[in-house]
Design an enzyme around this catalytic site. Sequence first.
Site, PDB file in Angstrom:
ATOM      1  N   ARG A 232       4.403  14.557 -71.891  1.00 51.81           N
ATOM      2  CA  ARG A 232       4.889  15.552 -71.056  1.00 51.81           C
ATOM      3  C   ARG A 232       5.918  16.382 -71.976  1.00 51.81           C
ATOM      4  O   ARG A 232       6.631  15.949 -72.698  1.00 51.81           O
ATOM      5  CB  ARG A 232       5.608  14.961 -69.834  1.00 51.81           C
ATOM      6  CG  ARG A 232       4.478  14.102 -68.833  1.00 51.81           C
ATOM      7  CD  ARG A 232       3.573  15.214 -68.045  1.00 51.81           C
ATOM      8  NE  ARG A 232       2.965  14.671 -67.087  1.00 51.81           N
ATOM      9  CZ  ARG A 232       1.400  14.195 -67.394  1.00 51.81           C
ATOM     10  NH1 ARG A 232       0.769  14.641 -68.637  1.00 51.81           N
ATOM     11  NH2 ARG A 232       0.721  13.735 -66.598  1.00 51.81           N
ATOM     12  N   GLU A 261       5.070  25.189 -68.129  1.00 46.58           N
ATOM     13  CA  GLU A 261       3.567  25.352 -68.241  1.00 46.58           C
ATOM     14  C   GLU A 261       3.268  26.056 -66.971  1.00 46.58           C
ATOM     15  O   GLU A 261       3.378  25.529 -65.761  1.00 46.58           O
ATOM     16  CB  GLU A 261       2.738  23.942 -68.327  1.00 46.58           C
ATOM     17  CG  GLU A 261       3.069  23.157 -69.550  1.00 46.58           C
ATOM     18  CD  GLU A 261       2.298  21.842 -69.469  1.00 46.58           C
ATOM     19  OE1 GLU A 261       1.603  21.497 -68.513  1.00 46.58           O
ATOM     20  OE2 GLU A 261       2.410  20.947 -70.361  1.00 46.58           O
ATOM     21  N   HIS A 279      -2.257  22.036 -72.584  1.00 40.12           N
ATOM     22  CA  HIS A 279      -2.505  20.933 -71.750  1.00 40.12           C
ATOM     23  C   HIS A 279      -3.796  20.470 -71.507  1.00 40.12           C
ATOM     24  O   HIS A 279      -3.961  20.677 -70.368  1.00 40.12           O
ATOM     25  CB  HIS A 279      -1.409  21.084 -70.684  1.00 40.12           C
ATOM     26  CG  HIS A 279      -1.041  19.530 -70.061  1.00 40.12           C
ATOM     27  ND1 HIS A 279      -0.171  19.531 -69.176  1.00 40.12           N
ATOM     28  CD2 HIS A 279      -1.998  18.451 -70.036  1.00 40.12           C
ATOM     29  CE1 HIS A 279       0.012  18.372 -68.920  1.00 40.12           C
ATOM     30  NE2 HIS A 279      -0.950  17.391 -69.261  1.00 40.12           N
TER      31      HIS A 279
HETATM   32  P1  NDP Z   1       1.042   3.409 -70.111  1.00 41.92           P
HETATM   33  O1  NDP Z   1       1.840   3.369 -68.975  1.00 41.92           O
HETATM   34  O2  NDP Z   1      -0.039   2.622 -70.454  1.00 41.92           O
HETATM   35  O3  NDP Z   1       1.902   3.495 -71.361  1.00 41.92           O
HETATM   36  C1  NDP Z   1       3.202   4.079 -71.286  1.00 41.92           C
HETATM   37  C2  NDP Z   1       4.130   3.799 -72.409  1.00 41.92           C
HETATM   38  O4  NDP Z   1       5.095   4.453 -72.386  1.00 41.92           O
HETATM   39  C3  NDP Z   1       4.312   2.292 -72.294  1.00 41.92           C
HETATM   40  O5  NDP Z   1       3.867   1.545 -73.709  1.00 41.92           O
HETATM   41  C4  NDP Z   1       5.961   2.319 -72.361  1.00 41.92           C
HETATM   42  O6  NDP Z   1       6.298   1.162 -73.060  1.00 41.92           O
HETATM   43  C5  NDP Z   1       6.301   3.608 -72.744  1.00 41.92           C
HETATM   44  N1  NDP Z   1       7.562   4.133 -72.219  1.00 41.92           N
HETATM   45  C6  NDP Z   1       7.810   4.468 -70.960  1.00 41.92           C
HETATM   46  N2  NDP Z   1       9.048   4.464 -70.566  1.00 41.92           N
HETATM   47  C7  NDP Z   1       9.561   4.497 -71.996  1.00 41.92           C
HETATM   48  C8  NDP Z   1      10.904   4.931 -72.307  1.00 41.92           C
HETATM   49  N3  NDP Z   1      12.141   5.295 -71.626  1.00 41.92           N
HETATM   50  N4  NDP Z   1      11.245   4.726 -73.786  1.00 41.92           N
HETATM   51  C9  NDP Z   1      10.138   4.415 -74.569  1.00 41.92           C
HETATM   52  N5  NDP Z   1       8.847   4.148 -74.083  1.00 41.92           N
HETATM   53  C10 NDP Z   1       8.641   4.006 -72.924  1.00 41.92           C
HETATM   54  O7  NDP Z   1       0.490   5.019 -69.938  1.00 41.92           O
HETATM   55  P2  NDP Z   1      -0.835   5.754 -70.656  1.00 41.92           P
HETATM   56  O8  NDP Z   1      -0.835   5.320 -71.833  1.00 41.92           O
HETATM   57  O9  NDP Z   1      -2.001   5.393 -69.738  1.00 41.92           O
HETATM   58  O10 NDP Z   1      -0.170   7.275 -70.389  1.00 41.92           O
HETATM   59  C11 NDP Z   1       0.836   7.586 -70.978  1.00 41.92           C
HETATM   60  C12 NDP Z   1       1.236   8.989 -70.717  1.00 41.92           C
HETATM   61  O11 NDP Z   1       0.338   9.983 -71.261  1.00 41.92           O
HETATM   62  C13 NDP Z   1       1.097   9.444 -69.149  1.00 41.92           C
HETATM   63  O12 NDP Z   1       2.233   8.832 -68.333  1.00 41.92           O
HETATM   64  C14 NDP Z   1       1.215  11.015 -69.075  1.00 41.92           C
HETATM   65  O13 NDP Z   1       2.424  11.439 -69.001  1.00 41.92           O
HETATM   66  C15 NDP Z   1       0.638  11.264 -70.606  1.00 41.92           C
HETATM   67  N6  NDP Z   1      -0.883  11.980 -70.480  1.00 41.92           N
HETATM   68  C16 NDP Z   1      -0.809  13.167 -70.953  1.00 41.92           C
HETATM   69  C17 NDP Z   1      -2.188  13.635 -71.100  1.00 41.92           C
HETATM   70  C18 NDP Z   1      -2.502  15.184 -71.440  1.00 41.92           C
HETATM   71  O14 NDP Z   1      -3.242  15.716 -70.961  1.00 41.92           O
HETATM   72  N7  NDP Z   1      -1.715  15.361 -72.304  1.00 41.92           N
HETATM   73  C19 NDP Z   1      -3.248  12.999 -70.270  1.00 41.92           C
HETATM   74  C20 NDP Z   1      -2.923  11.669 -69.811  1.00 41.92           C
HETATM   75  C21 NDP Z   1      -1.910  11.191 -69.758  1.00 41.92           C
HETATM   76  P3  NDP Z   1       7.436   0.309 -72.640  1.00 41.92           P
HETATM   77  O15 NDP Z   1       7.209  -0.338 -71.321  1.00 41.92           O
HETATM   78  O16 NDP Z   1       7.587  -0.971 -73.766  1.00 41.92           O
HETATM   79  O17 NDP Z   1       8.645   1.135 -72.675  1.00 41.92           O
END
Ligand code: NDP
Length: 313
Positions: A232, A261, A279
């Site tokens: 994001r 966006e 995006h």
């Molecule tokens: P997941 O929940 O599987 O993965 C999210 C990851 O982010 C986890 O590994 C988590 O690890 C890490 N994370 C969360 N908070 C923090 C933090 N404060 N610091 C560091 N790491 C953090 O989600 P997905 O992989 O399914 O999706 C991830 C994101 O991708 C979505 O939330 C969305 O924003 C984005 N996305 C973008 C798209 C696009 O069109 N560009 C399309 C689809 C998704 P941990 O808990 O160990 O911190």
Amino acid sequence: MKPDVLVLQEIRPDQMKQLEAAYTLHRYDQVGDPDALLAEVGDKIEAVVTSGGSGITRAQIERMPNLKIASLSSVGYDTVDLAACNDHGVTVTNTPDVLNDDVADTAIMLLLAVQRGLVKGDAYARSGEWAKSGPMPLLRSTRGKKLGVVGLGRIGKAIAERATPFGLNIVYHGRNKQDAVDYPYYADLKEMAQDVDIMIVITAGGEGTRGLISKDVIEALGPDGALINVSRGTVVDEPAMIEALQSGKLGAAGLDVFLNEPDIDPAFAALENVTLYPHHASGTIETRAAMSQLVVDNLAAHFAGKPLLTPVN
Ligand code: NDP
């Protein structure tokens, strides 16, 4: 009597037909005065169809006292007021996993485009500059470079799987070290930024990650470093990134997501060291159909009193 469903963001046509067959739809996304629509039908609405782009606010939720479920056609739910949903007993569902492949492909596409100057190369061949000036300057190989994944979740892992055959050495940062993962873990993001050549950001959005890729992290990545963001726009300190790209403190960036966006900062257009994508990481016919079907199936499960397929809260 069909349940009343408010559509904040439409889904694919085949799945809209399924919704039309099962529910009385109220098109918030199509009326000139959405406020008047909510005043008229708010009491009747039992479900909402929305997305990461449209989200749902506390003010909207409070105008639908019988709302029970918000079915989202996105995996990210940072634009959904989750606290308000919890306060009012509204369950949220999203669309995880079905978009992993396309989003991971987009991250690798941006990585390679940045490394190999795809957009510049296209312009070089197209404009006749090649014939006039000879071969493009040499670039850096991808094999053997170190890739830091910020957020090794569902999509992050799909990115790492794809990056491995390119000969990239993968490391990762998240809030937690993952026992089931062999890639080296960095608890300290700045330390990882110092050590890697390329960083791909794929964490969740929202307040928990706002500005995570700070000026310090960007500068630690450095003049030879590349930053790829498919998470994001809020996760990166965008003004600091633009300044670093302008001054050469950051080598290059490949971006699918932005702070504003679709009206992105005009400074991006003047930067030769960025590759931009609007995006559109999940923007394929197949994936959008799968996401839309999950929206429909979650609603169907809810109204049949069955367990939801992909609940968030
Ligand atoms: P997941 O929940 O599987 O993965 C999210 C990851 O982010 C986890 O590994 C988590 O690890 C890490 N994370 C969360 N908070 C923090 C933090 N404060 N610091 C560091 N790491 C953090 O989600 P997905 O992989 O399914 O999706 C991830 C994101 O991708 C979505 O939330 C969305 O924003 C984005 N996305 C973008 C798209 C696009 O069109 N560009 C399309 C689809 C998704 P941990 O808990 O160990 O911190």
